[in-house]
Design an enzyme around this catalytic site. Structure first.
Site, PDB file in Angstrom:
ATOM      1  N   LYS A   1       0.936   4.466   6.977  1.00  0.00           N
ATOM      2  CA  LYS A   1       0.424   5.276   5.875  1.00  0.00           C
ATOM      3  C   LYS A   1       1.050   6.664   5.964  1.00  0.00           C
ATOM      4  O   LYS A   1       1.731   7.007   6.927  1.00  0.00           O
ATOM      5  CB  LYS A   1      -1.107   5.419   5.954  1.00  0.00           C
ATOM      6  CG  LYS A   1      -1.892   4.130   6.056  1.00  0.00           C
ATOM      7  CD  LYS A   1      -1.946   3.359   4.759  1.00  0.00           C
ATOM      8  CE  LYS A   1      -2.785   2.081   4.900  1.00  0.00           C
ATOM      9  NZ  LYS A   1      -2.770   1.264   3.672  1.00  0.00           N
TER      10      LYS A   1
ATOM     11  N   SER B   1       0.802  -1.224   0.000  1.00  0.00           N
ATOM     12  CA  SER B   1       0.000   0.000   0.000  1.00  0.00           C
ATOM     13  C   SER B   1       0.836   1.278   0.000  1.00  0.00           C
ATOM     14  O   SER B   1       0.328   2.351  -0.310  1.00  0.00           O
ATOM     15  CB  SER B   1      -0.949   0.023   1.211  1.00  0.00           C
ATOM     16  OG  SER B   1      -0.233   0.188   2.416  1.00  0.00           O
TER      17      SER B   1
END
Length: 278
Positions: free
Chosen positions: A119, A42
């Protein structure tokens, strides 16, 4: 008799040494740095599957989330930070706390599952966030984007979970070249980083998110392959992340391996050792 006493004392000393070593390691991991393996794609290309880094826990201060978790479902071991330090949860504050900056790559606890996620911090408290036609808009203004060629990788199983990449150039056979478009995104505070795109999908067109006070909005750099704040927690995303759920900032990759195990030395990525995370 003296021989038995010496043997007994040696055993006790060995046990004490092990206990002290574990306590020191636990304190070090709780207060300073926490090891973290990148399990998914990701955050490509900033972070690749198999990258190993230490999370700087001193960057934002301490909360219940600073306590280490031990998740080994295969062995029936699932000890979460909440089990150890849950008494400190609930006020969304931190000890010696400092505010994260937009663009930081952050490890945090998922507000529902308790799992550790990594993230990029996109939205600060009070911000409005929206994605229009694949372009990130912050407080009504589109971020600066510059096309920067492509990101290429081999179509093969990656990491211990044997994940296969998604490709912009359609279905790719084993050993083929998987391609994604690359752009350089510059956030309002001047932080620039690469983002990847695979194709048009729902996450490229979102409503307007208003980040609540004491919360943050996160997105993956591999924009079309990231379950992040664009998805609500109940839908498999992370939603808005409370301040107290931040664990620390990722500053530098220490080691990287493209294989199933770090012991497979022929899969080591020497060019990523000690690489700064930007």
């Amino acid at each position: 008799m003296a021989e038995k006493e010496k043997t007994g004392n040696a055993f006790v000393e060995t046990v004490k040494t092990i206990v002290y070593a574990l306590l020191i390691a636990g304190v070090f991991r709780t207060l300073f740095f926490q090891p973290f393996w990148i399990p998914s794609g990701s955050m490509k290309e900033t972070l690749l599957i198999g990258d190993f880094l230490f999370v700087n826990k001193m960057a934002y201060g301490y909360s219940y989330a600073s306590c280490p978790s031990l998740m080994l479902p295969r062995f029936g071991i699932e000890i979460d930070a909440m089990d150890v330090c849950g008494v400190f949860d609930g006020d969304n504050t931190r000890l010696f706390g400092s505010e994260p900056e937009r663009g930081d790559v952050v490890v945090f606890r998922h507000p529902v599952s308790g799992r550790d996620y990594i993230k990029r911090l996109i939205g600060l408290p009070g911000d409005t966030i929206q994605v229009k036609a694949g372009v990130l808009n912050i407080n009504g203004t589109p971020v600066e984007l510059r096309d920067d060629g492509t990101f290429e990788e081999e179509m093969t199983a990656q990491g211990p979970q044997r994940l296969r990449p998604r490709c912009e150039n359609g279905p790719v056979g084993e050993g083929g070249t998987c391609i994604k478009s690359r752009q350089i995104e510059t956030l309002p505070n001047g932080v620039s980083h690469a983002i990847l795109n695979i194709g048009d999908q729902q996450s490229d067109r979102t409503g307007v998110y208003t980040v609540p006070e004491g919360h943050y909005f996160f997105m993956g750099d591999n924009r079309d392959n990231s379950a992040d704040s664009r998805l609500a927690q109940q839908a498999g995303g992370v939603g808005f992340v409370p301040y107290e759920n931040l664990i620390g900032r990722a500053d530098r990759i220490m080691f990287s391996s493209a294989g199933r195990s770090m012991l497979f030395f022929w899969t080591w990525r020497g060019d990523r050792f000690f690489k700064a995370v930007k």
